[in-house]
Design an enzyme around this catalytic site. Structure first.
Site, PDB file in Angstrom:
ATOM      1  N   HIS A 114       0.851  -1.203  -0.213  1.00  0.00           N
ATOM      2  CA  HIS A 114       0.229   0.071  -0.112  1.00  0.00           C
ATOM      3  C   HIS A 114       0.772   0.988  -0.610  1.00  0.00           C
ATOM      4  O   HIS A 114       1.558   1.577   1.263  1.00  0.00           O
ATOM      5  CB  HIS A 114      -1.212  -0.045   1.366  1.00  0.00           C
ATOM      6  CG  HIS A 114      -1.670  -1.124   1.331  1.00  0.00           C
ATOM      7  ND1 HIS A 114      -3.428  -1.545   0.430  1.00  0.00           N
ATOM      8  CD2 HIS A 114      -1.616  -2.392   1.738  1.00  0.00           C
ATOM      9  CE1 HIS A 114      -3.934  -1.983   1.383  1.00  0.00           C
ATOM     10  NE2 HIS A 114      -3.099  -3.156   1.527  1.00  0.00           N
ATOM     11  N   ARG A 128      -0.373   4.698  -0.672  1.00  0.00           N
ATOM     12  CA  ARG A 128      -1.233   5.488  -0.234  1.00  0.00           C
ATOM     13  C   ARG A 128      -1.839   6.571  -0.873  1.00  0.00           C
ATOM     14  O   ARG A 128      -2.127   7.620  -0.348  1.00  0.00           O
ATOM     15  CB  ARG A 128      -0.453   5.684   0.925  1.00  0.00           C
ATOM     16  CG  ARG A 128      -0.455   4.716   2.389  1.00  0.00           C
ATOM     17  CD  ARG A 128      -1.640   4.250   2.787  1.00  0.00           C
ATOM     18  NE  ARG A 128      -1.512   3.370   3.809  1.00  0.00           N
ATOM     19  CZ  ARG A 128      -2.745   1.621   4.106  1.00  0.00           C
ATOM     20  NH1 ARG A 128      -3.506   1.830   3.291  1.00  0.00           N
ATOM     21  NH2 ARG A 128      -1.723   1.412   4.872  1.00  0.00           N
ATOM     22  N   ASN A 180      -6.540   0.542  -2.563  1.00  0.00           N
ATOM     23  CA  ASN A 180      -7.214   1.731  -1.799  1.00  0.00           C
ATOM     24  C   ASN A 180      -7.028   3.377  -1.434  1.00  0.00           C
ATOM     25  O   ASN A 180      -6.309   3.323  -0.288  1.00  0.00           O
ATOM     26  CB  ASN A 180      -7.570   0.548  -0.171  1.00  0.00           C
ATOM     27  CG  ASN A 180      -6.472   0.170   0.028  1.00  0.00           C
ATOM     28  OD1 ASN A 180      -5.423   0.246  -0.289  1.00  0.00           O
ATOM     29  ND2 ASN A 180      -6.694   0.008   1.057  1.00  0.00           N
ATOM     30  N   ASN A 196      -5.089  -6.454   9.411  1.00  0.00           N
ATOM     31  CA  ASN A 196      -6.036  -7.715   9.323  1.00  0.00           C
ATOM     32  C   ASN A 196      -5.583  -8.239   7.719  1.00  0.00           C
ATOM     33  O   ASN A 196      -5.078  -7.378   7.142  1.00  0.00           O
ATOM     34  CB  ASN A 196      -6.822  -6.867   8.655  1.00  0.00           C
ATOM     35  CG  ASN A 196      -7.741  -7.208   8.201  1.00  0.00           C
ATOM     36  OD1 ASN A 196      -8.491  -8.557   8.868  1.00  0.00           O
ATOM     37  ND2 ASN A 196      -9.179  -6.883   7.585  1.00  0.00           N
ATOM     38  N   ASP A 219       2.349  -6.986   2.252  1.00  0.00           N
ATOM     39  CA  ASP A 219       1.491  -6.221   2.750  1.00  0.00           C
ATOM     40  C   ASP A 219       1.720  -5.309   3.699  1.00  0.00           C
ATOM     41  O   ASP A 219       0.529  -4.401   4.352  1.00  0.00           O
ATOM     42  CB  ASP A 219      -0.120  -6.994   3.109  1.00  0.00           C
ATOM     43  CG  ASP A 219      -1.264  -6.348   4.369  1.00  0.00           C
ATOM     44  OD1 ASP A 219      -1.662  -5.607   3.276  1.00  0.00           O
ATOM     45  OD2 ASP A 219      -2.205  -6.322   4.255  1.00  0.00           O
ATOM     46  N   GLY A 223      -1.967  -3.413  10.529  1.00  0.00           N
ATOM     47  CA  GLY A 223      -1.551  -2.790   9.148  1.00  0.00           C
ATOM     48  C   GLY A 223      -0.283  -2.817   9.811  1.00  0.00           C
ATOM     49  O   GLY A 223       0.109  -2.756  10.458  1.00  0.00           O
TER      50      GLY A 223
END
Ligand code: DOR
Ligand code: ZN
Ligand code: ZN
Length: 433
Positions: free
Chosen positions: A62, A64, A94, A278, A305, A324
């Site tokens: 990610h 961001r 996301n 998660n 992740d 996270g």
């Protein structure tokens, strides 16, 4: 521009190679691999006792940007990747806006190119706005450089949407990456449901929350013939479902994270929100099953992740903390220290899981040291000892449960297109033309 890497243990699982050799890079490509290559007018890297590997690929990060640059941006995220030993990363959609249209995907590619450190491939959203209702413009996303689709961050709750995604992606030959979570079962959950969630008084997330969705997605892949890839697989049951489905001929692959392979739910006892993630850290029996899955080939790759968060999202009550782990800068050392040096994972398999493993899933070029291939390399010093110091991270996300730990086996040099971009935890400036 020529670079000669001398005397390292060259490991290239795609070509079934594992031998002490020299490797020559010319014009950004791998030009020779052999014993005692002697060349004049080359920069030499002394790699004795080092592992010389294809550039590591992290298919699940990610970054961001756009939208959450206070957590991470493409510059800091790719810097973190480079020092972490990764030459290629794939970033999840996301963001804000979501990567559900060509302009957002192109924006990311352009920013990454400008940052000039590692290769970045965006992953497009399965559904518009990741709202889980309507498929995004998949063909446009692929034309803009996306290499797969996913609604990661959340599950695709509607089975029909997932069915259509699998059906539709078949004609492009790309996988659907699934974040498997039954939101009713996981609702308000803080950690793995089991003995320790009872002891610590935290609401649990049962293994079944993941396994139900893995079973559904496998059934849909079987129905459609599409390729399902299970993100951050974390339970023994999920692994067994994948194993059985593959035996039936279902087109499936899966990834696990370094933290799910090495940390158990017991550590939540000190309520350190940096260990809140998660899917949650599972119990030791699940971890044991995952390690067996690495060894028997059920697991196709390791992915971090990487989920950087702002301090304020973690420095709060455990129940309110974001989920996270900032993973790019510790992944290699965690796997080397906890698995390879402990005799739980063969070094050759480790390299496969970080290179041709992910490359094959996504159809990426790279992941090998074939002659003529782009010279993306990760050189690892298996004996290097270093402490995990998040305040020194390139990533804006300092959220790591490994903080303070001394680990053995770190990336030494990261090379992208024949240029050194990182060395021993630091960025090498002007690495790229
Ligand atoms: O821990 C997680 N963090 N799991 C996810 O699925 C999403 C990720 C994030 O984006 O922060
Ligand atoms: Zn996820
Ligand atoms: Zn994710």
């Amino acid at each position: 521009m020529r670079l000669l890497i001398k005397g390292g243990q060259v490991i290239d699982p795609a070509n079934d190679l594992d031998q002490i050799m020299d490797l020559l890079i010319e014009d950004g490509l791998i030009s020779r691999i052999g014993i005692n290559i002697d060349e004049n007018e080359v920069e030499v890297i002394e790699a004795r006792d080092m592992l010389v590997c294809p550039g590591f690929i992290d298919m699940h990060v990610h970054l961001r940007e756009p939208g959450f640059e206070y957590k991470e941006d493409i510059v800091t995220g790719t810097r973190a990747a480079a020092v972490g030993g990764f030459t290629t990363v794939c970033c999840m959609p996301n963001t804000q806006p979501v990567i559900d249209s060509a302009p957002v995907a192109r924006f990311i590619r352009e920013k990454a190119e400008k940052a000039g450190l590692v290769k970045v491939y965006p992953i497009g959203a399965i559904s518009k706005g990741q709202a889980g209702q309507e498929l995004s413009e998949v063909a446009d996303l692929l034309a803009a450089g996306c290499v797969a689709i996913s609604d990661d961050g959340k599950p695709v709750l509607k089975s029909n949407v997932m069915r259509n995604a699998l059906e539709y992606t078949k004609m492009f030959g790309i996988p659907v990456l699934s974040h498997c979570e039954d939101m009713e079962l996981s609702s308000e959950g803080q950690m793995h449901e089991g003995y320790y969630s009872t002891i610590y008084g935290l609401k649990g997330i049962p293994a079944a929350a993941e396994e139900l969705m893995v079973a559904r997605d496998l059934a849909l892949a079987e129905l459609t013939g599409g390729h399902i890839h299970i993100c951050h697989l974390s339970t023994a049951g999920s692994l067994e479902l994948v194993r059985q489905a593959r035996k039936r001929g279902v087109s499936v692959s899966c990834e696990v994270t370094p933290h799910h392979l090495t940390l158990s739910d017991e550590i939540l006892g000190d309520y350190d929100s940096d260990a809140k993630v998660n899917p949650p850290l599972r119990s030791v029996d699940h971890i044991q099953a995952l390690i067996e899955g690495l060894q028997d080939g059920t697991i196709d790759c390791i992915a971090t992740d990487h989920a950087p968060h702002h301090r304020e999202a973690k420095d709060c009550e455990f129940q309110l903390a974001a989920m996270g782990i900032s993973g790019l800068e510790t992944a290699v050392a965690v796997i080397m220290d906890r698995l390879v040096h402990q005799g739980k994972l063969d070094v050759f398999d480790m390299v496969r899981l970080f290179t041709c493993g992910p490359a094959d899933i996504l159809g990426l070029e790279g992941g090998t040291l074939s002659i003529g291939a782009r010279a993306d390399l990760t050189i690892i010093d298996p004996q290097a000892l270093r402490k995990v110091e998040p305040e020194k991270f390139q990533s804006k996300g300092k959220n790591t449960p490994f903080k303070g730990q001394v680990l053995k086996g770190w990336p030494f040099i990261t090379i992208v297109n024949g240029k050194i971009v990182a060395r021993e935890g630091s960025i090498v400036q002007g690495g790229q033309d």
